[in-house]
Scaffold this motif. Structure first.
Motif, PDB file in Angstrom:
ATOM      1  N   HIS A 286       1.041  -6.436 -11.822  1.00  0.00           N
ATOM      2  CA  HIS A 286       2.403  -6.986 -11.921  1.00  0.00           C
ATOM      3  C   HIS A 286       3.446  -6.146 -11.192  1.00  0.00           C
ATOM      4  O   HIS A 286       4.619  -6.156 -11.549  1.00  0.00           O
ATOM      5  CB  HIS A 286       2.808  -7.228 -13.379  1.00  0.00           C
ATOM      6  CG  HIS A 286       1.963  -8.281 -14.030  1.00  0.00           C
ATOM      7  ND1 HIS A 286       2.256  -9.618 -13.932  1.00  0.00           N
ATOM      8  CD2 HIS A 286       0.820  -8.186 -14.745  1.00  0.00           C
ATOM      9  CE1 HIS A 286       1.332 -10.311 -14.573  1.00  0.00           C
ATOM     10  NE2 HIS A 286       0.452  -9.471 -15.081  1.00  0.00           N
ATOM     11  N   HIS A 287       3.008  -5.428 -10.171  1.00  0.00           N
ATOM     12  CA  HIS A 287       3.919  -4.679  -9.305  1.00  0.00           C
ATOM     13  C   HIS A 287       3.757  -5.191  -7.886  1.00  0.00           C
ATOM     14  O   HIS A 287       2.650  -5.493  -7.439  1.00  0.00           O
ATOM     15  CB  HIS A 287       3.638  -3.172  -9.362  1.00  0.00           C
ATOM     16  CG  HIS A 287       3.955  -2.575 -10.684  1.00  0.00           C
ATOM     17  ND1 HIS A 287       5.246  -2.347 -11.107  1.00  0.00           N
ATOM     18  CD2 HIS A 287       3.162  -2.171 -11.694  1.00  0.00           C
ATOM     19  CE1 HIS A 287       5.229  -1.821 -12.314  1.00  0.00           C
ATOM     20  NE2 HIS A 287       3.975  -1.709 -12.701  1.00  0.00           N
ATOM     21  N   ALA A 288       4.855  -5.277  -7.180  1.00  0.00           N
ATOM     22  CA  ALA A 288       4.865  -5.832  -5.824  1.00  0.00           C
ATOM     23  C   ALA A 288       3.996  -5.035  -4.860  1.00  0.00           C
ATOM     24  O   ALA A 288       3.651  -3.877  -5.112  1.00  0.00           O
ATOM     25  CB  ALA A 288       6.307  -5.858  -5.310  1.00  0.00           C
ATOM     26  N   LEU A 289       3.678  -5.688  -3.762  1.00  0.00           N
ATOM     27  CA  LEU A 289       3.021  -5.049  -2.628  1.00  0.00           C
ATOM     28  C   LEU A 289       4.086  -4.906  -1.541  1.00  0.00           C
ATOM     29  O   LEU A 289       4.596  -5.913  -1.046  1.00  0.00           O
ATOM     30  CB  LEU A 289       1.863  -5.908  -2.116  1.00  0.00           C
ATOM     31  CG  LEU A 289       0.794  -6.291  -3.123  1.00  0.00           C
ATOM     32  CD1 LEU A 289      -0.218  -7.237  -2.482  1.00  0.00           C
ATOM     33  CD2 LEU A 289       0.117  -5.061  -3.688  1.00  0.00           C
ATOM     34  N   VAL A 290       4.429  -3.678  -1.210  1.00  0.00           N
ATOM     35  CA  VAL A 290       5.492  -3.446  -0.224  1.00  0.00           C
ATOM     36  C   VAL A 290       5.067  -2.336   0.720  1.00  0.00           C
ATOM     37  O   VAL A 290       4.760  -1.226   0.287  1.00  0.00           O
ATOM     38  CB  VAL A 290       6.828  -3.040  -0.903  1.00  0.00           C
ATOM     39  CG1 VAL A 290       7.911  -2.811   0.146  1.00  0.00           C
ATOM     40  CG2 VAL A 290       7.272  -4.096  -1.901  1.00  0.00           C
ATOM     41  N   GLY A 291       5.053  -2.642   2.010  1.00  0.00           N
ATOM     42  CA  GLY A 291       4.765  -1.622   3.001  1.00  0.00           C
ATOM     43  C   GLY A 291       3.786  -2.103   4.050  1.00  0.00           C
ATOM     44  O   GLY A 291       3.482  -3.292   4.164  1.00  0.00           O
ATOM     45  N   ALA A 292       3.282  -1.130   4.810  1.00  0.00           N
ATOM     46  CA  ALA A 292       2.343  -1.418   5.897  1.00  0.00           C
ATOM     47  C   ALA A 292       1.013  -1.893   5.327  1.00  0.00           C
ATOM     48  O   ALA A 292       0.558  -1.416   4.287  1.00  0.00           O
ATOM     49  CB  ALA A 292       2.134  -0.168   6.750  1.00  0.00           C
ATOM     50  N   THR A 293       0.411  -2.839   6.016  1.00  0.00           N
ATOM     51  CA  THR A 293      -0.907  -3.336   5.631  1.00  0.00           C
ATOM     52  C   THR A 293      -1.962  -2.675   6.519  1.00  0.00           C
ATOM     53  O   THR A 293      -1.645  -1.853   7.371  1.00  0.00           O
ATOM     54  CB  THR A 293      -0.989  -4.868   5.796  1.00  0.00           C
ATOM     55  OG1 THR A 293      -0.922  -5.183   7.191  1.00  0.00           O
ATOM     56  CG2 THR A 293       0.125  -5.561   5.030  1.00  0.00           C
ATOM     57  N   GLU A 294      -3.218  -3.081   6.331  1.00  0.00           N
ATOM     58  CA  GLU A 294      -4.302  -2.513   7.135  1.00  0.00           C
ATOM     59  C   GLU A 294      -4.249  -2.961   8.598  1.00  0.00           C
ATOM     60  O   GLU A 294      -4.920  -2.381   9.444  1.00  0.00           O
ATOM     61  CB  GLU A 294      -5.671  -2.843   6.520  1.00  0.00           C
ATOM     62  CG  GLU A 294      -6.036  -4.315   6.488  1.00  0.00           C
ATOM     63  CD  GLU A 294      -5.604  -5.030   5.209  1.00  0.00           C
ATOM     64  OE1 GLU A 294      -6.207  -6.064   4.905  1.00  0.00           O
ATOM     65  OE2 GLU A 294      -4.681  -4.572   4.519  1.00  0.00           O
ATOM     66  N   ARG A 295      -3.449  -3.955   8.901  1.00  0.00           N
ATOM     67  CA  ARG A 295      -3.314  -4.414  10.285  1.00  0.00           C
ATOM     68  C   ARG A 295      -2.044  -3.806  10.876  1.00  0.00           C
ATOM     69  O   ARG A 295      -0.933  -4.081  10.398  1.00  0.00           O
ATOM     70  CB  ARG A 295      -3.238  -5.933  10.321  1.00  0.00           C
ATOM     71  CG  ARG A 295      -3.110  -6.485  11.722  1.00  0.00           C
ATOM     72  CD  ARG A 295      -3.089  -7.993  11.710  1.00  0.00           C
ATOM     73  NE  ARG A 295      -2.869  -8.476  13.070  1.00  0.00           N
ATOM     74  CZ  ARG A 295      -2.780  -9.738  13.379  1.00  0.00           C
ATOM     75  NH1 ARG A 295      -2.882 -10.666  12.428  1.00  0.00           N
ATOM     76  NH2 ARG A 295      -2.579 -10.100  14.620  1.00  0.00           N
TER      77      ARG A 295
END
Length: 162
Positions: free
Chosen positions: A99-108
């Protein structure tokens, strides 16, 4: 749509949609001028807020069945529970496992995420927007969001939260 868009970009975004509803009841003259804040019953998850002399009621369970919302409301504001809803609508929260956002650079490389806010996006968006923009530009963000990395492998747990 974050998980699907992520898949199309070759990025893993473990976000799922959760349908949530709002039942609007009223108008009630007795609400005028009260300025009631959003009121949450933490034990059950039901909550309401006042808007334009009406109550907007939300909570868990079947998001299309007024009955359990009405039963909950009847124990708190019996006058409001007597009426049929004036309006009802649903939408989707994007939810992550913790229940916490995903924020930032991804693996791509060059692909960034800001999703899965579990209904808290409006509250968090100013800080997230400023911080994500700084990260994309290679600057130090005003708020350290490293814990929300889409690359995290463990659930985010903050022992100071209830």
């Amino acid at each position: 749509w974050s998980q699907r868009v992520g898949q199309e970009l070759g990025v893993r975004l473990p976000v799922t949609p959760l349908e949530r509803a709002v039942f609007q009841v009223g108008p009630y003259p007795w609400l005028e001028g009260l300025r009631i804040p959003m009121t949450l019953e933490a034990g059950s998850g039901y909550h309401f807020r006042e808007k334009d002399g009406r109550l907007l009621v939300m909570g868990p369970g079947d998001q299309h069945a007024w009955g359990h919302f009405r039963e909950w409301l009847a124990r708190r504001a019996p006058e409001a529970a007597r009426a049929r809803p004036e309006a009802h609508w649903t939408g989707f929260y994007e939810v992550t496992a913790d229940h916490h956002a995903l924020v930032g650079a991804t693996e791509r490389p060059g692909t960034w995420a800001a999703c899965g806010f579990s209904g808290h996006g409006v509250m968090q968006s100013p800080a997230v927007g400023d911080s994500l923009a700084a990260m994309i530009l290679g600057q130090t963000p005003p708020v350290d969001l490293a814990a929300l990395s889409p690359l995290r492998t463990e659930p985010l747990h903050d022992p100071t939260q209830l």
